[in-house]
Design an enzyme around this catalytic site. Sequence first.
Site, short mmCIF file in Angstrom:
data_model
loop_
_atom_site.label_atom_id
_atom_site.label_comp_id
_atom_site.label_asym_id
_atom_site.label_seq_id
_atom_site.Cartn_x
_atom_site.Cartn_y
_atom_site.Cartn_z
N ASP A 11 -32.92 -0.04 24.85
CA ASP A 11 -32.07 -1.10 24.30
C ASP A 11 -32.23 -1.16 22.79
OD1 ASP A 11 -30.66 -3.90 24.43
OD2 ASP A 11 -32.56 -4.28 23.40
N ASP A 106 -25.21 -0.66 23.51
CA ASP A 106 -26.57 -0.63 22.96
C ASP A 106 -27.65 -0.42 24.01
OD1 ASP A 106 -26.20 -3.08 24.16
OD2 ASP A 106 -27.26 -4.22 22.63
N GLU A 107 -27.28 -0.07 25.24
CA GLU A 107 -28.25 0.17 26.31
C GLU A 107 -27.89 1.43 27.07
OE1 GLU A 107 -29.94 -3.77 28.25
OE2 GLU A 107 -27.76 -3.85 28.14
#
Length: 419
Positions: A11, A106-107
């Site tokens: 993350d 973002d992950e």
Amino acid sequence: MSRERSILLVDGQSFYASVEKAAHPELKDMPVAVADPDRRGGIILAACPIAKAYGVTTASRVFEALAACKELVIIRPRMQRYITVSLLITEIFESITPLVEPYSIDEQFLDVTGSEGVFGSAEEVARQIQHRVLLSTGVWSRVGIGPTKILAKTATDNFAKRRTDGIYRLDKSNIEKDLWPLPIQQMFMVASKMTKRFTMSGIHTIGDIARIELPDFKRLMRRMMGKQSDIQAEYYWQTARGIDPSPVMPSIRGALKSVSHGKTLRASLYTKKVDIEVVILELCAEVCRRARKIGIQGRVVALGLGETDGLYAHSFGRQMTLPYPTNLTHELRAAILRLFNEHWKGMPVSYITIVLTQLAKDDIQYLDLFTDRAKTYDLERAMDQIKDRFGDSAILRASSLLESGIARERSGQIGGHYK
């Protein structure tokens, strides 16, 4: 005996804000948030850790954030930049393992089971990832490690984000000690409504579910939610115990079933038929452009529309089948206008969605006695290529220059945010 998997969920901390701070080194020690600075009622999309320490939170309003932190620097979002950085991070991951599955911008999940012989343990891989991503993008990564995707995700959200080194492993050795005492609302996919139901049934922690035998938990769920809750009960029970057989999939896209485009409108501005038709034309053009880009055409068209006069609201979804598949703007527009004229009740329009389905490849062009469809296709493809090279606003229809047009505004946006 099969080897236990090593899965990471990586993350990017305060992703949008971290990208902006990397682009503006002078703001390194300043509180930074990403939002539209011209809209005080808009929401904060991301806030850096310094801003969060002042009480600035994601999804808070801009005026609330400024009240909490007077020195807050607000930067307009640049969605294309964030997408580019996310893709760069994916390339870093793919240099370690081919098993990379994006979960959000973002992950991303990584299965490093087969990479540990080359790069070391999962923890060592995590530290290499943190170093390489930070060096390449300026984004600090938190990494959850587990034998399943659900445990890797849980490790990231509940533990890695709170550690200075940003790495945490959650597996059968510590699941009972670390995971089960957590409040039930911290379990993956348990939102406020489900939290209330669990609490009313005496379930307050994740362990309260994990320690119940599955048949007993199913009976409890049936009392809470009815006879059709067995599948949901099994999902929650497995999640509490960290059970998740799903693999990390490099590609999760199935066969494309439809191409669509929609727009939420300020109903007070779209009261006249002529203004609504401008938006319909623009949406039809975008649907057809997307279809041509991937080489498909569709025979069934659908219109979804919402309308309201402030007191009453009405919505409808209607579709019709064309004589032959199309990805030509004027043909789609004609069909959508027919649906619109038949079903619109005359109230101001709040949203429009246009869908093209029953798809086929566009390598065969159907002939028409009265129009040169092949020539029209070539013309629209030429326009597509100009837009791809010089930007969406390089060619605009005259109607898009009217006050009711949305194409110019959308040409500078991705997902409703500035590029």
